[in-house]
Design a protein around this motif. Structure first.
Motif, PDB file in Angstrom:
ATOM      1  N   PHE A  12       0.833  -1.208   0.000  1.00 34.65           N
ATOM      2  CA  PHE A  12       0.000   0.000   0.000  1.00 34.65           C
ATOM      3  C   PHE A  12       0.872   1.265   0.000  1.00 34.65           C
ATOM      4  O   PHE A  12       0.684   2.183  -0.797  1.00 34.65           O
ATOM      5  CB  PHE A  12      -0.944   0.003   1.208  1.00 34.65           C
ATOM      6  CG  PHE A  12      -1.803   1.234   1.299  1.00 34.65           C
ATOM      7  CD1 PHE A  12      -2.969   1.340   0.550  1.00 34.65           C
ATOM      8  CD2 PHE A  12      -1.440   2.303   2.127  1.00 34.65           C
ATOM      9  CE1 PHE A  12      -3.761   2.487   0.614  1.00 34.65           C
ATOM     10  CE2 PHE A  12      -2.229   3.440   2.196  1.00 34.65           C
ATOM     11  CZ  PHE A  12      -3.393   3.540   1.438  1.00 34.65           C
ATOM     12  N   LEU A  13       1.854   1.283   0.921  1.00 34.86           N
ATOM     13  CA  LEU A  13       2.700   2.476   1.034  1.00 34.86           C
ATOM     14  C   LEU A  13       3.493   2.722  -0.247  1.00 34.86           C
ATOM     15  O   LEU A  13       3.633   3.859  -0.687  1.00 34.86           O
ATOM     16  CB  LEU A  13       3.650   2.345   2.236  1.00 34.86           C
ATOM     17  CG  LEU A  13       2.964   2.430   3.603  1.00 34.86           C
ATOM     18  CD1 LEU A  13       3.967   2.164   4.727  1.00 34.86           C
ATOM     19  CD2 LEU A  13       2.272   3.783   3.783  1.00 34.86           C
ATOM     20  N   GLU A  14       3.969   1.622  -0.868  1.00 37.52           N
ATOM     21  CA  GLU A  14       4.722   1.751  -2.123  1.00 37.52           C
ATOM     22  C   GLU A  14       3.863   2.369  -3.223  1.00 37.52           C
ATOM     23  O   GLU A  14       4.251   3.338  -3.876  1.00 37.52           O
ATOM     24  CB  GLU A  14       5.208   0.368  -2.598  1.00 37.52           C
ATOM     25  CG  GLU A  14       6.691   0.170  -2.390  1.00 37.52           C
ATOM     26  CD  GLU A  14       7.093  -1.293  -2.584  1.00 37.52           C
ATOM     27  OE1 GLU A  14       6.522  -1.968  -3.483  1.00 37.52           O
ATOM     28  OE2 GLU A  14       7.959  -1.766  -1.827  1.00 37.52           O
ATOM     29  N   GLN A  15       2.663   1.783  -3.388  1.00 35.27           N
ATOM     30  CA  GLN A  15       1.773   2.287  -4.446  1.00 35.27           C
ATOM     31  C   GLN A  15       1.356   3.723  -4.170  1.00 35.27           C
ATOM     32  O   GLN A  15       1.258   4.543  -5.064  1.00 35.27           O
ATOM     33  CB  GLN A  15       0.527   1.408  -4.544  1.00 35.27           C
ATOM     34  CG  GLN A  15       0.810   0.055  -5.178  1.00 35.27           C
ATOM     35  CD  GLN A  15      -0.489  -0.739  -5.360  1.00 35.27           C
ATOM     36  OE1 GLN A  15      -1.530  -0.181  -5.684  1.00 35.27           O
ATOM     37  NE2 GLN A  15      -0.413  -2.049  -5.130  1.00 35.27           N
ATOM     38  N   MET A  16       1.133   3.988  -2.897  1.00 31.06           N
ATOM     39  CA  MET A  16       0.678   5.325  -2.491  1.00 31.06           C
ATOM     40  C   MET A  16       1.724   6.375  -2.867  1.00 31.06           C
ATOM     41  O   MET A  16       1.370   7.484  -3.265  1.00 31.06           O
ATOM     42  CB  MET A  16       0.460   5.320  -0.968  1.00 31.06           C
ATOM     43  CG  MET A  16      -0.426   6.407  -0.495  1.00 31.06           C
ATOM     44  SD  MET A  16      -2.069   6.239  -1.220  1.00 31.06           S
ATOM     45  CE  MET A  16      -2.852   7.577  -0.402  1.00 31.06           C
TER      46      MET A  16
END
Ligand code: PHE
Length: 338
Positions: A12-16
């Motif tokens: 999630f954090l990467e995509q965000m």
């Protein structure tokens, strides 16, 4: 489960960190938190866990869920702010850009007034202005019309509460013009005048006049006739039949009235010329010695002539308008013809 949750959080954090726009953000929200989303799927798996692990994992999932929700919400707000800023950046002004063309059309009275001014300037006249709210002195007394003079009745006056009046004629500009310059001079003064009278096809309570004045040494009626003939032929741009009748105005002596052959009906008789075939146009005459004196000019040394006439009638002749009420009627069908 713990590892899965950690991986999910990391993904999630990467995509965000690299989500490009609102659409991609919405797709992420569905992918993680939607009905078939990956976090939702893990929540469904909770039921297979032991009560203890269920409690711990449940807390972690709820925490991750609210983290995801708030960071998505915040990102949406960020995208909106960027969009607004971009719109603001587009709204710069170039003050050197040519202005928009004027909306609407020029009123026919303004058109003819401008033409008259141009004509008089070409004949060496000065254009001067005067107040529409006048004193009794300038509108009447200084023009040789004392309080009990019957000529006052001919011009029904709008009196104001402050003791002033709305000028009934442009003639007060004669006095103001004389007081503020030294002869020889010639000027005209176009403007609005007001009379408290019944309105019909040829009378309005608010209309326009143009006043003219020529002062020099040795001026006679011959100068007056010559100049007015020239003015009239220039105004119409073609020969128009005129007649001069002796008339009375307290501020001129001798006084005349100049009539045109009616240009609406060609002299046959219509509502504009009140069936006479002639339109009364200009009042004129040699300036009365008392008036010259009131203007600070010595009548022994200087003479002059003055004239004053309505502008509406001229416009009506020029454009074949048969009712003066059209000018203030506010009917766009009338205005759009000009
Ligand atoms: N002021 C006069 C009027 O309104 C016209 C006029 C002007 C007459 C100048 C003579 C000289 O009727």
């Amino acid at each position: 489960m713990k590892d899965q949750l950690e991986k999910l959080r990391k993904d999630f954090l990467e995509q965000m960190a690299s989500v490009p726009d609102k659409e991609a953000l919405e797709a992420m929200r569905v992918a993680f938190l939607g009905k078939k989303g990956s976090l939702t799927a893990l929540m469904k798996d909770l039921k297979d866990l032991s009560p203890e692990m269920k409690k711990e994992a449940g807390q972690t999932i709820n925490q991750i869920k609210s983290e995801m929700e708030s960071s998505i919400d915040k990102k949406f707000v960020d995208f909106d702010a960027v969009e607004i800023q971009r719109k603001i950046d587009c709204q710069w002004s170039d003050i050197t850009w040519p202005s928009e063309p004027v909306q609407g059309s020029v009123h026919p009275i303004s058109m003819v007034r401008a033409e008259l001014e141009e004509l008089f300037i070409s004949m060496g006249f000065e254009i001067i202005d005067g107040p529409e709210m006048e004193s009794e002195y300038y509108n009447f007394n200084a023009l040789n019309i004392p309080a009990d003079h019957p000529a006052r009745d001919a011009q029904d006056t709008f009196w104001l509460r402050n003791g002033m009046l709305l000028r009934t004629q442009t003639s007060p500009v004669q006095i103001r013009g004389m007081q503020s310059r030294k002869p020889p001079f010639k000027f005209v003064s176009p403007g609005k005048v007001y009379r408290n009278e019944a309105v019909d096809a040829s009378h309005e309570h608010t209309f326009h006049q143009i006043e003219g004045m020529v002062v020099d040494k040795g001026i006679s009626v011959a100068n007056l006739i010559y100049t007015l003939k020239k003015i009239v032929s220039n105004i119409f741009g073609h020969p128009v039949e005129i007649r001069l009748r002796p008339s009375f105005f307290p501020f001129v002596e001798p006084g005349f009235e100049l009539d045109f052959k009616c240009q609406i009906c060609g002299g046959k008789g219509c509502s504009v010329c009140k069936q006479t075939g002639w339109v009364e146009y200009l009042g004129c005459g040699m300036i009365h010695p008392n008036v010259l004196k009131n203007g600070g000019i010595d009548p022994e040394e200087y003479q002059g002539f003055a004239f004053g006439g309505g502008i509406e009638r001229l416009v009506m002749m020029k454009y074949s308008i048969d009712d003066i009420r059209h000018f203030h009627g506010g009917d766009l069908r009338f205005m759009k013809q000009f």
